[in-house]
Design a protein around this motif. Structure first.
Motif, short mmCIF file in Angstrom:
data_model
loop_
_atom_site.label_atom_id
_atom_site.label_comp_id
_atom_site.label_asym_id
_atom_site.label_seq_id
_atom_site.Cartn_x
_atom_site.Cartn_y
_atom_site.Cartn_z
N THR A 269 0.84 -1.19 0.00
CA THR A 269 0.00 0.00 0.00
C THR A 269 0.88 1.24 0.00
N ILE A 270 0.25 2.39 -0.18
CA ILE A 270 0.95 3.66 -0.16
C ILE A 270 0.84 4.23 1.25
N PRO A 271 1.96 4.48 1.92
CA PRO A 271 1.93 4.90 3.34
C PRO A 271 1.06 6.12 3.60
N GLU A 272 1.09 7.11 2.72
CA GLU A 272 0.29 8.33 2.93
C GLU A 272 -1.21 8.05 2.81
N ALA A 273 -1.56 6.99 2.08
CA ALA A 273 -2.96 6.63 1.90
C ALA A 273 -3.05 5.10 1.88
N PRO A 274 -3.04 4.46 3.04
CA PRO A 274 -2.95 2.99 3.11
C PRO A 274 -4.12 2.25 2.48
N HIS A 275 -5.23 2.95 2.20
CA HIS A 275 -6.34 2.28 1.51
C HIS A 275 -6.05 2.08 0.03
N LEU A 276 -4.99 2.69 -0.50
CA LEU A 276 -4.64 2.54 -1.91
C LEU A 276 -3.75 1.31 -2.09
N LYS A 277 -4.24 0.34 -2.83
CA LYS A 277 -3.52 -0.92 -3.05
C LYS A 277 -2.74 -0.86 -4.37
N ILE A 278 -1.51 -1.33 -4.33
CA ILE A 278 -0.65 -1.33 -5.51
C ILE A 278 -0.75 -2.70 -6.17
N MET A 279 -1.12 -2.72 -7.44
CA MET A 279 -1.23 -3.96 -8.20
C MET A 279 0.01 -4.13 -9.08
N GLU A 280 0.44 -5.37 -9.23
CA GLU A 280 1.60 -5.68 -10.05
C GLU A 280 1.16 -6.33 -11.35
N GLN A 281 1.82 -5.96 -12.45
CA GLN A 281 1.54 -6.53 -13.77
C GLN A 281 0.05 -6.43 -14.11
N ALA A 282 -0.50 -5.23 -13.92
CA ALA A 282 -1.93 -4.99 -14.18
C ALA A 282 -2.17 -4.84 -15.68
N ALA A 283 -3.22 -5.47 -16.18
CA ALA A 283 -3.54 -5.45 -17.60
C ALA A 283 -4.07 -4.08 -18.01
N MET A 284 -3.31 -3.36 -18.83
CA MET A 284 -3.75 -2.04 -19.28
C MET A 284 -4.86 -2.12 -20.33
N SER A 285 -5.03 -3.27 -20.94
CA SER A 285 -6.13 -3.42 -21.89
C SER A 285 -7.48 -3.25 -21.21
N LEU A 286 -7.54 -3.42 -19.88
CA LEU A 286 -8.78 -3.22 -19.14
C LEU A 286 -8.97 -1.76 -18.71
N ALA A 287 -7.94 -0.94 -18.92
CA ALA A 287 -8.00 0.44 -18.45
C ALA A 287 -8.08 1.45 -19.59
N THR A 288 -8.18 0.98 -20.83
CA THR A 288 -8.27 1.88 -21.97
C THR A 288 -9.49 1.54 -22.81
N THR A 289 -10.03 2.53 -23.50
CA THR A 289 -11.26 2.30 -24.27
C THR A 289 -11.03 1.46 -25.51
N MET A 290 -9.79 1.41 -26.02
CA MET A 290 -9.51 0.58 -27.20
C MET A 290 -9.20 -0.86 -26.83
N ARG A 291 -9.02 -1.12 -25.52
CA ARG A 291 -8.79 -2.48 -25.03
C ARG A 291 -7.55 -3.11 -25.64
N VAL A 292 -6.46 -2.33 -25.73
CA VAL A 292 -5.19 -2.87 -26.18
C VAL A 292 -4.11 -2.40 -25.21
N GLY A 293 -2.95 -3.01 -25.27
CA GLY A 293 -1.82 -2.58 -24.46
C GLY A 293 -1.35 -3.65 -23.51
N GLY A 294 -0.04 -3.68 -23.28
CA GLY A 294 0.55 -4.64 -22.35
C GLY A 294 0.37 -4.21 -20.91
N PRO A 295 0.96 -4.93 -19.97
CA PRO A 295 0.72 -4.68 -18.54
C PRO A 295 1.53 -3.51 -18.00
N ALA A 296 1.01 -2.91 -16.93
CA ALA A 296 1.75 -1.90 -16.17
C ALA A 296 2.56 -2.61 -15.10
#
Length: 816
Positions: free
Chosen positions: A509-536
């Motif tokens: 989590t982020i110490p300044e805001a512990p409710h914020l969870k950090i995800m690893e290798q997140a699929a960017m195709s789910l975060a863009t309207t064109m649904r393309v792109g490799g992971p973050a």
């Protein structure tokens, strides 16, 4: 040098003092030129019948035809010229237009030079005329933007396209006119301005002025044309301007006054460098801050000249300085064409040694520590011969140089001069190229990540930048070192800092805001309207401005590159994913009401919206509360933060039209509220969008002043906008608008007329419903999307001569 006899035989009308009233017929020879096309547009807007001719068709002539101007290509058909009441020509256009000139003369038409026509327009207004060997386009642009910002709505005529308007000339309803006063062909001698600005006097145009003395004398004659009681604004730092001042001691009208500007201690308007920006000391003792959107000491001087000119008209000093700071550039004046594989490409009109030095200095300031290349095309044999040693010294300031063959601009006598003549006198590394294609080939083979390329000159060298960017994008992701060495320039393929990655199975989590969870290798195709792109590498979702600030601060502390995205529209994530930390600043509409606050101001409401709020939701929320100005956003994708950074717009409205201020998070971690002018918003562009990633600013909130209106009518309008989008634009996995509309036309129309509607590459296509949208039909890749965009761009460029500017931003990396 041999000269054409046409100049002496043109029967120009030198005693014409006023224009014939509309709808008189005005015919332009060489109407595709930057100056002629601008004047043609002004007269066309004022109700004149306008026609013209040019040696070849171009994007400019095509646009004029679409606007209703009759144009003939070639100068053999004199029908239109023979029907006109007024024919306009230039020194260079006369050489091919003898048949048209003869026909107009035989029909009794008045025949004037472009400079004469410009004076007929300007001398009837409160005009400011900007002359100078260098800086006149930029300074005129600054004055135009400032007068618009100050509510004066000026008419203007500039020798370059103004970024704020997308045009080089336009009529205004106000009393002022801003004019670029060109010394070529002594055109500026027709002008009688209320305020004249001279930025510099350095010998040029040897085809017109035989000596420096002749050149200086022309500037003195221009200045003595200032109206009674007028003002001359003169550089205190330029040696040529000081020579001019000596000449003027006994020649100016007694009621005229001279004010100076510059860094010299005794300048009336004194410019002083600060740690971050510049300070101006006004004649009365007031001190103001100058925050410019364009780089370079020379531009700070140009801005000071503009402020001094506005002061001569009586505008408030502080207001004038703020208004000038809204200027964001003109075409081909340190114009960033793009950045590919870590290589920045900048195009500039610099075609005189002094201009090359100034542009190179600006590049060194903007891109400190980076290797700078120059691709330069000398303009005319006569100028190259006269300033040969000066060109060699100026170009030696670059790290590497490619010289194109001289652009003759109508000259036929080479004078025994070539680009090789410059190279022979240079001491730095230089190569020769026959044309833009050959220059681009050399550069693509030699440029490395981190390099900066300046393409300089007044000819077709401007093509080099686009060719380099396109070929770099099309080539493999491995950039070759000079000589084909094969040094990789792409960023590291894996995570930049292993310490930032949690152990497998751990939750970080982020110490300044512990409710914020950090995800690893997140699929960017789910975060863009064109649904393309490799992971973050790492991804965190921030639903409030405070969360966004906390996430960005944490990423900076960890030393990670940071990418902030909103709704993911108009965003193309590379198939190789995004390195470092990606922050998704997005809140669903049903939870966005906590992101909006407002204050009643009587006839209007001051509305502040968090960056995460959906644009469409915000537009409907405002409409349902009876607040005008945001309804255009209903039905559009994206969030308020991204819409602000892009200056989004639709239905004739842009976000900047009602924007008052924005709250910024700086890369230092500090938060600052800045006025809307700071953003330097133009059509689908802002200071933030133009900055390379990782960007030094993150938008947290935007504040709008919205007039009150009829709630029922606004809701109905919002419904119409939503229905329009559903009816005309595709849904599903698709982009927003792929290309920005070029001036006077629509990208979708050009794509459709070029036969690209429905065109497919792999699993992506230009939508059969709207050609300016890319649709992912399933399984599409970022590589396919970009290939489709570049193909469409090339087809339109070849068909219409228009280089469409992509609105889609590329982030991340190609695939392995």
């Amino acid at each position: 040098m041999t000269t054409e006899p046409a100049v002496a035989t043109v029967p120009t009308t030198t005693d014409l003092l006023t224009l014939p009233p509309p709808p008189a017929h005005v015919h332009f020879i060489g109407i595709g030129g930057i100056g002629m096309s601008g004047l043609a547009r002004i007269l066309h807007a004022w109700g004149y019948r306008v026609s013209g001719s040019d040696a070849a068709s171009s994007a400019t002539t095509d646009a004029l035809v679409r606007e209703g101007v009759a144009i003939v290509i070639g100068h053999h058909d004199a029908t239109l010229a023979g029907q006109c009441d007024l024919l306009v020509t230039t020194l260079r256009a006369e050489r091919g237009g003898r048949v048209e000139i003869a026909a107009a003369h035989a029909a009794g038409a008045s025949i004037v030079k472009r400079g004469h026509l410009l004076a007929l327009l300007a001398n009837e207004r409160r005009s400011v005329a900007v002359a100078g060997t260098h800086g006149k386009s930029t300074t005129t642009g600054m004055l135009t933007v400032a007068l618009r910002e100050l509510g004066a709505d000026p008419t203007y005529a500039i020798g370059a396209v103004l970024a704020a308007t997308g045009a080089n000339a336009a009529p205004g309803d106000g009393p002022f006119m801003a004019v670029e006063a060109d010394e070529f062909d002594r055109a500026f001698l027709w002008l009688r301005p209320e305020v004249a600005v001279v930025t510099s006097v350095a010998y040029d145009h040897p085809d017109i002025f035989s000596t420096e003395e002749d050149y200086d004398a022309a500037f003195a004659e221009f200045v003595t044309g200032i109206q009674q009681g007028g003002t001359l604004v003169l550089s205190a730092d330029d040696g040529g301007c000081q020579r001019l001042r000596e000449r003027l001691r006994a020649r100016l009208h007694p009621s005229a006054r001279i004010v100076t500007y510059g860094e010299t201690a005794d300048a009336d308007w004194r410019l002083e460098r600060e740690t971050e920006g510049w300070r101006i000391h006004a004649p009365g003792g007031d001190v103001g801050t100058l925050r410019l959107q364009v780089p370079g000491t020379h531009n700070a001087h140009n801005a000071t000249a503009a402020v001094a000119a506005l002061g001569a008209f009586g505008f408030n000093f502080g207001a004038a300085a703020r208004a000038v700071s809204a200027y964001s550039g003109v075409g081909r004046r340190f114009e960033l064409k793009g950045t590919t594989r870590g290589i920045a490409v900048i195009d500039d009109y610099a075609h005189h040694p002094d201009e090359i030095v100034a542009t190179l200095q600006a590049a060194r300031e903007r891109y400190s520590g980076r290797r700078v290349w120059i691709a330069f095309q000398p303009h005319t044999f006569s100028r190259t011969q006269a300033l040969l040693a000066e060109f060699a010294r100026a170009l030696d300031g670059a790290d590497r140089c490619v010289l194109l063959a001289i652009f003759p601009s109508g000259e036929t006598d080479t004078l025994g001069i070539s680009s090789g003549s410059i190279a022979d006198q240079m001491t730095s590394e230089v190569t020769l190229a026959a044309d833009p294609d050959a220059a681009a080939a050399q550069l693509v083979a030699s440029l490395q990540a981190g390099d900066v390329l300046l393409t300089l000159g007044a000819g077709d060298v401007t093509r080099v930048g686009s060719l380099v960017l396109t070929r770099l994008a099309e080539s493999s992701e491995t950039a070759h070192a000079p000589g084909g060495g094969g040094a990789a320039s792409a960023p590291a393929r894996r995570r930049p800092l292993q310490r930032a990655i949690p152990a497998r199975g751990a939750t970080r989590t982020i110490p300044e805001a512990p409710h914020l969870k950090i995800m690893e290798q997140a699929a960017m195709s789910l975060a863009t309207t064109m649904r393309v792109g490799g992971p973050a590498d790492l991804l965190v979702r921030a639903s409030t401005p405070d969360d966004l600030a906390a996430a960005v601060r944490w990423g900076a502390e960890e030393g990670l590159p940071i990418t902030v995205i909103g709704g993911g529209s108009n965003l193309l994530v590379g198939d190789g994913g995004i390195r470092g930390l990606t922050v998704v600043a997005r809140t669903p509409g049903e939870r966005a009401e906590k992101l909006i606050a407002w204050k009643d101001e009587g006839d209007a409401v001051l509305v502040t919206v968090g960056a995460q709020a959906p644009l469409s939701w915000a537009g409907r929320f405002c409409a349902e509360h009876g607040w005008r100005g945001m309804d255009w956003g209903v039905g559009l994708p994206g969030q308020i933060g991204g819409a602000t950074a892009n200056n989004a717009g639709a239905h004739g409205t842009e976000l900047k039209d009602h924007l008052v201020a924005i709250e910024l998070l700086h890369e230092s971690g500090t938060v600052e509220r800045v006025p809307a002018e700071w953003l330097a918003a133009t059509y689908r562009m802002t200071k933030i969008k133009g900055a390379p990633r990782p960007r030094p600013w993150t938008i947290l909130r935007a504040t709008f002043r919205l007039p009150k209106g009829d709630r029922e009518r606004l809701v109905h309008l919002a419904d119409d906008h939503a229905a329009f989008r559903k009816r005309t634009q595709p849904t599903g996995a698709c982009s927003g608008s792929t290309f920005a509309n070029p001036p006077g036309d629509f990208a979708g129309r050009l794509l459709e007329e070029a036969g690209l509607k429905g065109h497919t590459i792999g699993n992506v296509q230009l939508s059969p419903k709207h050609a300016n949208w890319v649709v992912n039909n399933g399984g599409g890749t970022a590589a396919e999307v970009w290939a489709l965009i570049e193909h469409a761009r090339a087809v339109v460029r070849d068909r219409f001569g228009i280089d469409l500017r992509p609105e889609i931003e590329r982030v991340g990396e190609p695939n392995d």
